[in-house]
Design a protein around this motif. Structure first.
Motif, short mmCIF file in Angstrom:
data_model
loop_
_atom_site.label_atom_id
_atom_site.label_comp_id
_atom_site.label_asym_id
_atom_site.label_seq_id
_atom_site.Cartn_x
_atom_site.Cartn_y
_atom_site.Cartn_z
N ARG A 32 0.82 -1.22 0.00
CA ARG A 32 0.00 0.00 0.00
C ARG A 32 0.85 1.26 0.00
O ARG A 32 0.53 2.24 -0.67
CB ARG A 32 -0.91 0.04 1.24
N GLU A 33 1.93 1.24 0.79
CA GLU A 33 2.70 2.46 1.04
C GLU A 33 3.84 2.69 0.05
O GLU A 33 4.20 3.83 -0.23
CB GLU A 33 3.25 2.43 2.47
N GLU A 34 4.42 1.62 -0.47
CA GLU A 34 5.66 1.76 -1.25
C GLU A 34 5.53 1.43 -2.74
O GLU A 34 6.41 1.77 -3.51
CB GLU A 34 6.76 0.88 -0.64
N LEU A 48 -4.64 5.15 3.34
CA LEU A 48 -3.48 5.58 4.13
C LEU A 48 -3.84 6.66 5.15
O LEU A 48 -2.97 7.23 5.81
CB LEU A 48 -2.38 6.11 3.20
N ARG A 54 -5.01 9.75 4.79
CA ARG A 54 -4.56 11.10 4.51
C ARG A 54 -5.72 12.09 4.71
O ARG A 54 -6.89 11.74 4.55
CB ARG A 54 -4.04 11.22 3.08
N THR A 95 0.22 8.18 -4.27
CA THR A 95 0.78 7.95 -2.92
C THR A 95 2.29 8.21 -2.85
O THR A 95 2.90 7.95 -1.81
CB THR A 95 0.50 6.50 -2.48
#
Length: 256
Positions: A86-88, A115, A117, A162
């Motif tokens: 999800r993040e990278e 995430l 935000r 992202t």
């Protein structure tokens, strides 16, 4: 000095049982630095999709190591892999993978909402990326109201929104006509240059590959060749790609 985003070390991937083993990936090693646009080409069954699946954490290597940044993927448990993905990582698939019940805006926003935000940050980022990818006019449309090219640019926006370490594109032009494919590739090239996005693209298409700065050619699970664009024009690089494709055997339309 460039930052190393991806490091693949002696990876192997076997399928099957003891008496009938298929080596999909056979001792592959390479690196990708921040801001690179790397293409991966190879015949059907060469191992290029398996390679992408291992890097994307969809599949696990049999042996060897994969690092993204300073994180060794082969040591992550399933929960950490999901968070890492999800993040990278950002993904662009051949068939878009947009949610039919969400507008373009909502499809793009979803990656940031997961995430957690802030709403204002999400809105600002979407407006910014939609202008870069020329999809502002479709933000309130549902996927069925968009052309294939618009859907793929929305998918590209979702992948980059992202600020992932690495964008993985699997045959991103495969479902597009030539005009839409060129618009998408121009957009990906722009993301690479203006946002320093690091992109790794698997493609069978020499025209698409000519947008990359470096091409890895995979044959029988190994790296068969590597070419770097350098100062070549895209047309010159395209011709060099065709030369390697010919070396791999057969007409490129049949082999790739």
């Amino acid at each position: 000095m460039s930052k190393e985003i991806l490091k693949v070390v002696n990876i192997e991937k076997y399928y099957g049982s003891k008496n009938n083993i298929t080596k999909a990936i056979n001792n592959i090693s390479f690196k990708v630095e921040q801001g690179e646009f790397v293409g991966v080409m190879g015949a059907s069954g060469s191992g290029k999709t398996t390679l992408l699946n291992c890097i994307s954490t969809i599949d696990k290597v049999t042996s060897g190591y994969i690092y993204i940044g300073d994180q060794e993927l082969t040591k992550l448990n399933s929960k950490k892999i999901a968070a890492f993905r999800r993040e990278e990582l950002g993904f662009i698939f051949q068939d878009f993978n947009l949610l039919d019940t969400l507008t373009a805006y909502e499809n793009i926003a979803l990656a940031l909402a997961i995430l957690k935000r802030d709403h204002k940050e999400i809105h600002k980022r979407i407006i910014d990326i939609s202008e870069k990818l020329n999809i502002s006019e479709v933000l309130n449309k549902f996927p069925y109201e968009m052309s294939g090219g618009q859907k793929q640019r929305v998918a590209a926006a979702r992948a980059i929104i992202t600020n992932p370490s690495l964008i993985l594109a699997d045959e991103p032009t495969g479902a597009l006509d030539s005009k839409s494919a060129k618009v998408l590739l121009d957009s990906m090239e722009s993301l690479n240059s203006s946002m320093n996005a690091t992109i790794m693209m698997v493609t069978h298409d020499a025209f698409a590959a000519s947008y990359a700065k470096r091409i890895l050619f995979i044959k029988d699970g190994k790296i068969f060749n590597e070419i770097i664009r350098g100062k070549d024009s895209r047309k010159e690089f395209f011709n060099r790609i065709i030369e390697v494709v010919t070396l791999l055997g057969g007409d490129q339309r049949d082999v790739f």
